[in-house]
Design a protein around this motif. Structure first.
Motif, short mmCIF file in Angstrom:
data_model
loop_
_atom_site.label_atom_id
_atom_site.label_comp_id
_atom_site.label_asym_id
_atom_site.label_seq_id
_atom_site.Cartn_x
_atom_site.Cartn_y
_atom_site.Cartn_z
N ILE A 149 0.85 -1.19 0.00
CA ILE A 149 0.00 0.00 0.00
C ILE A 149 0.88 1.24 0.00
CG2 ILE A 149 -1.75 1.27 1.28
CD1 ILE A 149 -2.87 -1.32 2.25
N TYR A 150 0.61 2.13 -0.92
CA TYR A 150 1.39 3.36 -1.07
C TYR A 150 0.59 4.56 -0.59
CZ TYR A 150 4.60 0.95 -4.29
OH TYR A 150 5.52 0.12 -4.85
N ASN A 151 1.28 5.67 -0.39
CA ASN A 151 0.56 6.90 -0.02
C ASN A 151 -0.02 7.61 -1.25
OD1 ASN A 151 3.02 7.79 -1.01
ND2 ASN A 151 3.01 9.61 0.30
N ALA A 152 0.25 7.09 -2.44
CA ALA A 152 -0.35 7.58 -3.68
C ALA A 152 -0.13 6.50 -4.72
CB ALA A 152 0.32 8.88 -4.14
N ASP A 153 -0.91 6.51 -5.78
CA ASP A 153 -0.72 5.50 -6.82
C ASP A 153 0.67 5.67 -7.45
OD1 ASP A 153 -0.70 4.02 -9.13
OD2 ASP A 153 -2.77 4.47 -9.65
N PRO A 154 1.54 4.66 -7.30
CA PRO A 154 2.91 4.83 -7.81
C PRO A 154 2.98 5.01 -9.33
CG PRO A 154 2.52 2.57 -7.06
CD PRO A 154 1.32 3.37 -6.65
N LYS A 155 1.89 4.66 -10.01
CA LYS A 155 1.89 4.87 -11.47
C LYS A 155 1.62 6.35 -11.78
CE LYS A 155 0.27 0.20 -12.27
NZ LYS A 155 -0.79 -0.23 -11.33
N LEU A 156 1.08 7.08 -10.80
CA LEU A 156 0.70 8.47 -11.06
C LEU A 156 1.61 9.48 -10.36
CD1 LEU A 156 -3.18 8.19 -10.66
CD2 LEU A 156 -1.85 8.09 -12.76
N TYR A 157 2.32 9.01 -9.35
CA TYR A 157 3.07 9.98 -8.52
C TYR A 157 4.48 9.47 -8.26
CZ TYR A 157 3.96 13.12 -4.57
OH TYR A 157 4.49 14.06 -3.73
N ARG A 158 5.44 10.28 -8.69
CA ARG A 158 6.86 9.90 -8.54
C ARG A 158 7.26 9.76 -7.08
NH1 ARG A 158 7.83 13.41 -13.01
NH2 ARG A 158 8.03 15.15 -11.59
N GLY A 159 6.63 10.59 -6.21
CA GLY A 159 7.02 10.58 -4.80
C GLY A 159 6.33 9.50 -3.98
N ALA A 160 5.64 8.58 -4.63
CA ALA A 160 4.87 7.58 -3.87
C ALA A 160 5.80 6.70 -3.04
CB ALA A 160 4.05 6.72 -4.83
N GLU A 161 5.35 6.42 -1.80
CA GLU A 161 6.15 5.57 -0.91
C GLU A 161 5.29 4.44 -0.39
OE1 GLU A 161 7.88 7.81 2.32
OE2 GLU A 161 8.22 9.47 0.92
N VAL A 162 5.90 3.29 -0.24
CA VAL A 162 5.13 2.15 0.26
C VAL A 162 5.15 2.16 1.79
CG1 VAL A 162 7.02 0.45 0.22
CG2 VAL A 162 4.68 -0.30 -0.18
#
Ligand code: ASP
Ligand code: MG
Length: 432
Positions: A233-246
């Motif tokens: 689970i990420y804090n944002a969709d990793p396909k849409l946001y470069r800064g996404a963190e798991v």
């Protein structure tokens, strides 16, 4: 008993199903129950068969595509072994599906724009996706020496008759699951169930996670794992946001809020039954099982990293009173009751003196019903093709950047959560 859920991407073709067996062997659980979705985009393909704009001929072509795809995967996975291919029951299932489809299309033509009829037929047709995938996976696993029993989920997952978004009848469901022998291995369908009188139902799109939680609850499972094509689970969709963190771990509460606002990682209803029995949920990468993934259990405290959730295809409806009638408690409860009856899930709501505005996942049939039901008392206006962004734990200084870039049609803000409905396509990388 461990419950493991494999979504459409993790059974998308023969190669993926072979990989599923590797995971199963690697996990080496004493007893397990697998809950499986329809292969790849099969659910979408089945939905399209019911599109009344499609001629019967075109619908049958599309049906044949679904059939050919499943046969191709079966032949590949089962090395062309005719006995095994027969064991999938595909010949019978596709005969039945074709007959059901023709009958459903006749009923829909007889009751156009009637959403209850549509929803009922939808469940009968779309449920085949999970039957087909589980028949194939089961045949394959047995041929590879797994001792595993195929369960017909509608015999165990008992629901009300709220088609396409059925509610679980917990008492009957638990009784039936608890009667199963805990010392065996099982495989069953996600997403589908049936009413007590036997009418097929579905639990809402992406509902297989919820099915796995229902089985986990009935079995008192020691844990549940959802295998996904992302690492957790990420804090944002990793396909849409470069800064996404798991996240390595999050609380049941945080996970519930995220899914409520539209994070697609797990189905929103999944967490409640797990929380009640304190069953740990692991979200793990199907592609990279060595990664730890995300754990959701009662040992996590809430965290305050910002989370970004985008919901596409929103329709913003505004009901404006006529003759300067004020919106009050009476009209609000009337409107809400009507929306409930029309089975509309309100994603964001705003009330002013003379108007009631809300956004919901666009659905042409439901929009027509909204207009038909409210236009007598209200001026009904709407905008479609919108997007909704929810930011939990937002940082105020980032918001001005947002206003500079986007035209906001509706905004709702509390201390922790801000929501925007916007016209233009959102790009998180530009703003946050
Ligand atoms: N096959 C269903 C869907 O695509 C259920 C699921 O995948 O969870 O919505
Ligand atoms: Mg799916």
């Amino acid at each position: 008993m461990k419950v493991m859920k494999f979504g459409g991407a993790s059974v998308k073709n023969a190669a993926a199903i072979r990989h599923l067996l590797d995971i199963l062997i690697h996990e080496n659980h004493e007893n397990y129950c697998l809950i499986i979705s329809a292969m790849d985009k099969t659910t979408n393909a089945l939905e399209e068969l019911l599109d009344e704009k499609l001629s019967e001929e075109k619908a049958l072509d599309a049906f044949k595509e679904i059939k050919d795809f499943h046969y191709q995967q079966a032949i590949d996975l089962l090395d062309g072994d005719e006995g095994l291919i027969e064991a999938t029951s595909y010949a019978r299932l596709f005969r039945e599906l074709k007959a059901e489809l023709l009958s459903a299309r006749l009923k829909l033509a007889a009751h156009p724009n009637h959403s209850v009829t549509f929803d009922e037929q939808y469940d009968r047709i779309v449920s085949y996706g999970e039957i087909l995938s589980t028949k194939l996976v089961h045949t394959f696993l047995v041929s590879r020496g797994q001792n595993i029993e195929w369960l017909y989920a509608p015999k165990y997952v008992i629901t009300d008759v709220n088609h396409r978004n059925a509610g679980v009848d917990w008492e009957n469901t638990n009784k039936r699951i608890a009667d199963l022998d805990q010392n065996k291995n099982y495989l069953s369908q996600g997403f589908i169930g049936s009413s007590i009188s036997g009418s097929l139902t579905t639990l809402g799109r992406e509902g297989s996670d919820y099915s796995a939680a229902i089985f986990s609850y009935g079995f008192n499972a020691s844990s549940m794992t959802v295998w996904k094509d992302v690492s957790g689970i990420y804090n944002a969709d990793p396909k849409l946001y470069r800064g996404a963190e798991v996240y390595t771990g999050i609380s049941y509460e945080d996970a519930t809020e995220m899914t409520y606002y539209g994070a697609k990682v797990i189905h929103p209803k999944t967490l409640r039954p797990l929380y009640e029995k304190q069953i740990r949920l692991c979200v793990k990468s199907f592609l990279n099982p060595a990664l730890l993934g995300t754990i959701i259990d009662n040992r996590r405290t809430s965290n305050n990293t910002p989370t970004f959730i985008i919901k596409e295809n929103q329709c913003l409806v505004s009901l404006q009173t006529k003759n300067l009638d004020l919106i009050n408690e009476g009209s609000i409860s009337y409107i809400y009751r009507m929306l409930f009856q029309l089975r509309i899930r309100v994603n964001v709501l705003q009330i002013s003196a003379l108007s009631f505005s809300f956004s919901f996942d666009y659905d042409e049939r439901r929009l027509k019903e909204i207009i038909a039901n409210f236009e007598v008392d209200y001026f009904v206006r709407y905008n479609d093709h919108l997007q909704m962004l929810t930011v939990r734990n937002y940082q105020s200084d980032q918001l001005s950047n947002f206003y500079d870039n986007y035209e906001v049609l509706l905004e709702q803000r509390s201390r922790n959560v801000v929501q925007f409905v916007t016209k233009n396509k959102l790009n998180l990388n530009d703003v946050f």
